[in-house]
Design a protein around this motif. Structure first.
Motif, PDB file in Angstrom:
ATOM      1  N   ASP A  95      52.722  28.565  15.687  1.00  0.00           N
ATOM      2  CA  ASP A  95      52.751  28.763  14.241  1.00  0.00           C
ATOM      3  C   ASP A  95      51.333  29.141  13.799  1.00  0.00           C
ATOM      4  OD1 ASP A  95      52.299  27.704  11.351  1.00  0.00           O
ATOM      5  OD2 ASP A  95      54.474  27.746  11.557  1.00  0.00           O
ATOM      6  N   PRO A 129      58.112  23.986   9.406  1.00  0.00           N
ATOM      7  CA  PRO A 129      56.864  23.268   9.666  1.00  0.00           C
ATOM      8  C   PRO A 129      56.499  22.331   8.513  1.00  0.00           C
ATOM      9  CG  PRO A 129      56.602  25.649   9.955  1.00  0.00           C
ATOM     10  CD  PRO A 129      57.893  25.427   9.237  1.00  0.00           C
ATOM     11  N   TYR A 131      53.103  20.990   7.314  1.00  0.00           N
ATOM     12  CA  TYR A 131      51.672  21.147   7.568  1.00  0.00           C
ATOM     13  C   TYR A 131      50.910  19.877   7.177  1.00  0.00           C
ATOM     14  CZ  TYR A 131      52.961  25.993   8.261  1.00  0.00           C
ATOM     15  OH  TYR A 131      53.555  27.144   8.716  1.00  0.00           O
TER      16      TYR A 131
END
Length: 417
Positions: A95, A129, A131
């Motif tokens: 990513d 995702p 983060y």
């Protein structure tokens, strides 16, 4: 109404070895309950790829929501990404935004980034995702809408794990995977009653109220009655809780319930009541060494109701400070109802408080006898129109005896007002 069930997997050999307490599971369970998910299982597993895959496969079969914490670091024993990828049949892909965040994290500390930290940016293909603004390990979500399944992977450190769940995962669950039911918990805090006695009194209610479960959380001298209700709407849930509360209070002594709520203490209840009635209190303590006074003055604003406290440990102090008669001490001893009553009466006289409480006893581990064993404690209470005394026998180590004696003294004050 169909409940969604959750399982929490805590990964890390350090947890299995008892090096760190698993606080994440505790806090995540409370958060999931408020969201309407019933947490069925807590699983702990070491840093072993086969073991991780095994527990993930089991959790995937039996839970709608699986949360796994830990194992997202850059070292060879951080295996959560690999195990999730294997169980869910996905490859690991880098990513780019996660890579940039990891690089920026080290840059902000004026440190050179070890290249192996980029392994943390390898996430299962097709995941969402999560983060990380507090560390280097991103989390992720895998959503399987057709199967009504979701997996949430979170970093292990609590300062990263819990904010990531609160700030990102909760919104995802509310938007994409909301529970079909509303769940709420009612806590009735009791004191001076045993768990077995409460169980006996409430036995007819276990399983008898639809969508309501009743359980106990036992602590030293105190029992929380925990009532969990689930329904389609919050209003229906609250109605269920009120009905359960009414039935519970019909079956137990109302005197043993001192508060409603998760974190309300007996001293807070006493303090609130004293302040509301504009009453004052003083304490004369022997074996508890000022513990009652401490607990009452730990509460901000205690000067409104607390006048003074005295630790009268020696007989000489009981005589000089509190006016206990030497004859009483010689005839009945320092640990007696007669001495406790005179201690309370003397403290009320010198302090001009509305209520005075006294405690004298044998906290141990030595000092007991056949007629006055360790754990025997006498209490005195003096009010405007009366002075009374009573005794209790507590079991346990010295600190526990002192703590339970202080609890009972607060119970006596509460009963008086």
């Amino acid at each position: 109404m169909k409940k969604k069930f959750a399982e929490i997997i805590s990964s890390g050999t350090e947890i299995m070895q008892g090096l760190y307490p698993d606080t994440n599971a505790c806090h995540l369970s409370a958060r999931l309950e408020k969201l309407g998910y019933a947490v069925k299982y807590h699983t702990a597993v070491g840093d072993d790829l086969n073991a991780l895959c095994e527990v993930l496969e089991i959790a995937h079969k039996r839970a709608n929501v699986v949360i796994i914490t830990g194992g997202l670091g850059p070292t060879v024993d951080d295996l959560t990404r690999q195990s999730v990828a294997a169980v869910y049949g996905r490859s690991l892909v880098s990513d780019k935004h996660a890579e940039e965040m990891i690089r920026s994290f080290f840059y902000s500390l004026w440190m050179k980034m070890p290249e192996n930290n980029l392994a943390q940016a390898q996430l299962p293909a097709g995941c969402l995702p999560l983060y990380n603004s507090r560390g280097t390990a991103p989390g992720f979500i895998i959503h399987e809408p057709d199967a009504e399944k979701v997996l949430i992977a979170l970093p292990g450190p609590p300062r990263e794990c819990l904010p990531m769940f609160d700030e990102q995962a909760v919104e995802f669950l509310k938007t994409n995977f909301s529970s079909a039911c509303a769940m709420e918990t009612l806590v009735l805090r009791t004191i001076n009653v045993s768990e077995s006695r409460l169980n006996e009194q409430l036995q007819p209610l276990f399983g008898a109220i639809p969508n309501v479960s009743i359980g106990f959380l036992a602590k030293a001298g105190k029992i929380d009655i925990r009532v969990i209700a689930s329904a389609s709407t919050p209003l229906e849930t609250r109605d269920l809780l009120e009905n359960a509360k009414t039935q519970i209070l019909r079956r137990i002594s109302p005197d043993c319930v001192y508060a409603e709520g998760e974190n309300v203490t007996i001293e807070q209840c006493v303090a609130n009541r004293l302040a509301a009635l504009n009453l004052t209190v003083a304490a004369a303590e022997s074996c508890t060494g000022g513990l009652v006074a401490k607990r009452l003055t730990d509460i901000p604003g205690s000067s409104r109701y607390f006048i003074e406290g005295a630790v009268a440990y020696s007989n000489e102090t009981k005589i000089k400070r509190l006016g206990v008669r030497e004859k009483t001490l010689n005839q009945y001893g320092a640990v007696s109802g007669e001495t406790a009553a005179e201690m309370a009466a003397g403290m009320r006289k010198i302090s001009s408080a509305d209520i005075a409480i006294s405690i004298t006893g044998i906290a141990g581990p030595s000092g007991g006898s056949e007629t006055k064993p360790v754990g025997l404690v006498y209490f005195g209470l003096a009010a405007k129109d009366y002075v009374l005394s009573c005794q209790r026998r507590f079991k346990g180590e010295r600190d526990l005896i002192r703590e339970r004696a202080a609890d009972f003294a607060l119970v006596l004050i509460r009963r008086c007002i």
